[in-house]
Enzyme design. Structure first.
Site, PDB file in Angstrom:
ATOM      1  CB  CYS A   1     -26.632  -9.541 -16.465  1.00  0.00           C
ATOM      2  SG  CYS A   1     -25.967  -9.617 -18.058  1.00  0.00           S
TER       3      CYS A   1
ATOM      4  CB  CYS B   1     -21.952  -8.683 -16.935  1.00  0.00           C
ATOM      5  SG  CYS B   1     -22.868  -9.876 -16.037  1.00  0.00           S
TER       6      CYS B   1
ATOM      7  CB  CYS C   1     -25.373 -13.858 -18.438  1.00  0.00           C
ATOM      8  SG  CYS C   1     -24.740 -12.779 -17.042  1.00  0.00           S
TER       9      CYS C   1
ATOM     10  CB  CYS D   1     -21.451 -11.170 -19.634  1.00  0.00           C
ATOM     11  SG  CYS D   1     -23.095 -11.144 -20.098  1.00  0.00           S
TER      12      CYS D   1
ATOM     13  N   GLY E   1       0.870  -1.195  -0.028  1.00  0.00           N
ATOM     14  CA  GLY E   1       0.096   0.058  -0.084  1.00  0.00           C
ATOM     15  C   GLY E   1       0.880   1.301  -0.151  1.00  0.00           C
TER      16      GLY E   1
END
Ligand SMILES: Nc1ncnc2c1ncn2[C@@H]1O[C@H](COP(=O)(O)OP(=O)(O)O)[C@@H](O)[C@H]1O
Ligand SMILES: [Mg+2]
Lengths: 288, 259
Positions: A238, A263, A241, A269, A29
């Site tokens: 979605c 998606c 899908c 997807c 980080g």
């Protein structure tokens, strides 16, 4: 390709970037400065990510590049082509087949593995930049772990809007020590960073910073005990899908303003549809 | 190094800015819960002394020792910067003459008061907000102003907000540099009352810098008189003001009487 070194960057530059990456991995980080090179792409096109990718790419790697979750946007296509030409590496759109994934604005829905590396393109590496414009001050804050200011921002949000109003680049604590900008991914993706088996590298070209999250490292989204972080997504399935657990994009599908939620991760997807899943809007398309 | 029972002790402080001697062999002690006023005319070294006591400015010579809440005695100018900053955020407070130097002007009153709590690890929004509202009321700012930005506040309110922001973590020692300077006389009086009742109730020790003898008389248990960087007289407030020994103190006190 003739006239270029493997993956475009010269070996000395790559070594310099790898040293920065090693340092970044050693201090999860923490933003490590590096001597960012001019790339044959404008800033904002992922020059930081490209330099990181160029430095870690080997001849055996398979590269996937996504932009907003899609493999076929101009940005993703040109970066993928760039490395196909300058490094001759295999490329793929399949998350599961890739060994290196360079991304802008999303984390793939398919969980990443230990043998993969994800490279994020970062416009602004400093999570405190909007609150404290002085680099000198933010460096001191990171050095001393003084992050009260970030919590003041969260407090202000909850006081004003009843919730934290950050939907992208939602700040995280890495390894319980460093505050980090996860890049402009939706807050929805933040939980995927936590204890991810893959190595996560972040490259900021204009700001000349590299940082990292090593595999299986704790990544916590900042929040309050009584206003816990929530990964928000549009409350729809979605249309193609039928997935109800993925990040969705809203697209206009005809000239009468008909809208469709799909998606944002196009590979995910497609993979689901191949496996037989379908959504409410997938039939008409299939009939075409 | 630290006087028995004292909260903070300074010995032999010296500091020069080029040819200007701002502090010469200055010493002081402050005990828990007492208000110590540092008085003297402009340029006598009061602010410099405050900055050296609080660790913000390093002296050329001398020591400052502080007895922390844990009982450990620390050398203020030898401790690592992170530890000193942590002290400033927790057991200490600093009230500036200009509240704008301390407040975040683009953050709500509640956020300003809550910052120190959050810096100390408070992570419950509701508790932070309740505590901020209580503190606003304590410094006589209507709690309905909790979400307002400080820039909508009057000078007196800003100073009271700074005090709430500083005292919210219940520090044991607060440094104040001319906290009522630049305010109207009537606003000053109200602020002085507030400071007096708060530090008494919360048992906070205060090192108060003022050029105004009247302010010292109202707030301080003890007084230290400075001239040209030296401490020339120290004693109980009434003693020093009613029966000043040093000729300079006599001058200082009489000029107030004349005013
Ligand atoms: N940073 C500095 N640089 C040079 N001279 C200074 C500085 N700070 C204070 N001084 C000088 O030191 C003396 C004491 O100043 P100060 O402590 O501000 O006095 P007071 O607060 O009693 O008015 C003055 O002569 C002042 O001009
Ligand atoms: Mg002064």
């Amino acid at each position: 390709m003739e006239g270029y070194n493997f993956a475009y960057l010269d070996e000395q530059t790559k070594r310099m970037i790898r040293r920065a990456i090693l340092k970044a991995v050693a201090v999860p980080g923490h933003q490590v400065p590096f001597g960012s090179r001019e790339m044959p792409l404008p800033y904002g096109w992922g020059t930081g990510g490209i330099q990181v990718t160029a430095s870690i790419l080997g001849a055996d790697d398979t590269l996937k590049v996504i932009d907003q979750g899609a493999d076929d946007t101009t940005n993703a296509v040109s970066i993928r082509r760039f490395f196909a030409r300058t490094a001759g590496v295999r490329t793929t759109t399949r998350t599961a087949e890739a060994t290196v994934i360079q991304t802008r604005h999303r984390v793939p829905e398919t969980p990443l593995r230990e043998d993969q590396i994800i490279v994020y393109q970062v416009p602004q590496p400093e999570p405190l930049s909007r609150l404290e414009p002085s680099r000198v001050q933010t460096k001191i804050m990171h050095a001393l772990g003084e992050y009260g200011l970030m919590h003041v921002k969260l407090y202000e949000d909850v006081a004003r809007y009843g919730q934290v109003s950050i939907s992208y680049d939602y700040p995280v604590m890495v390894n319980g020590r460093h505050l980090m900008a996860p890049s402009p991914i939706p807050a929805f993706d933040n939980p995927k960073l936590d204890r991810m088996p893959a190595l996560q590298l972040f490259g900021a070209g204009r700001e000349k910073r590299i940082y990292a999250v090593p595999p299986f490292t704790s990544v916590r989204s900042l929040d309050f005990d009584d206003h816990p972080f929530r990964a928000i997504r549009a409350p729809h399935a979605c249309g193609l899908c039928g997935a109800t657990d993925c990040y969705l994009d809203e697209v206009v599908v005809d000239d009468r303003g008909k809208r469709l939620f799909v998606c944002s991760d196009t590979d995910h997807c497609a993979t689901r549809r191949e496996a037989g899943h379908s959504g409410a809007d997938s039939l008409p398309e299939a009939a075409e | 190094m630290i006087a028995p029972g004292a909260l903070l002790s300074a010995r032999g402080l010296a500091l020069s800015f080029g040819r200007i001697v701002a502090l010469r062999d200055a010493a002081m002690d402050i005990w828990p819960g007492e208000v110590l006023a540092i008085v003297g005319e402009s340029g006598s070294g009061k602010t410099t002394l405050l900055n050296v006591l609080s660790g913000n400015v390093r002296p050329d010579g001398g020591t400052v020792a502080y007895r922390s809440g844990s009982g450990a005695v620390v050398d203020v100018h030898a401790m690592p910067a992170p530890a000193l900053r942590a002290l400033h955020r927790s057991e200490w407070g600093f009230v500036q003459q200009d509240p704008r130097r301390n407040l975040r002007m683009n953050v709500s009153a509640g956020g300003n008061v809550g910052e120190r709590l959050m810096a100390q690890g408070a992570r419950h929004y509701g508790n932070i907000r309740d505590e901020a509202a209580r503190w606003l009321e304590t410094v006589e700012i209507d709690a309905s102003r909790i979400d307002d930005l400080p820039r909508t506040f009057s000078g007196g309110m800003l100073q009271r907000l700074q005090i709430a922001r500083t005292l919210v973590t219940r520090p044991s020692l607060v440094f104040m540099d001319e906290p009522t300077g630049g305010l109207d006389v009537s606003v000053q009086a109200r602020l002085l009352d507030l400071i007096r009742s708060l530090v008494a109730r919360l048992h906070i020790a205060v090192v108060l810098v003022t050029h105004d003898i009247a302010v010292a008389r109202l707030l301080a248990d003890r007084i230290m008189v400075m001239q040209n960087g030296s401490v020339i007289e120290t004693g109980l407030t009434d003693q020093v003001l009613d029966d000043p020994h040093h000729p300079y103190t006599q001058l200082l006190v009489s000029s107030v009487l004349a005013a």
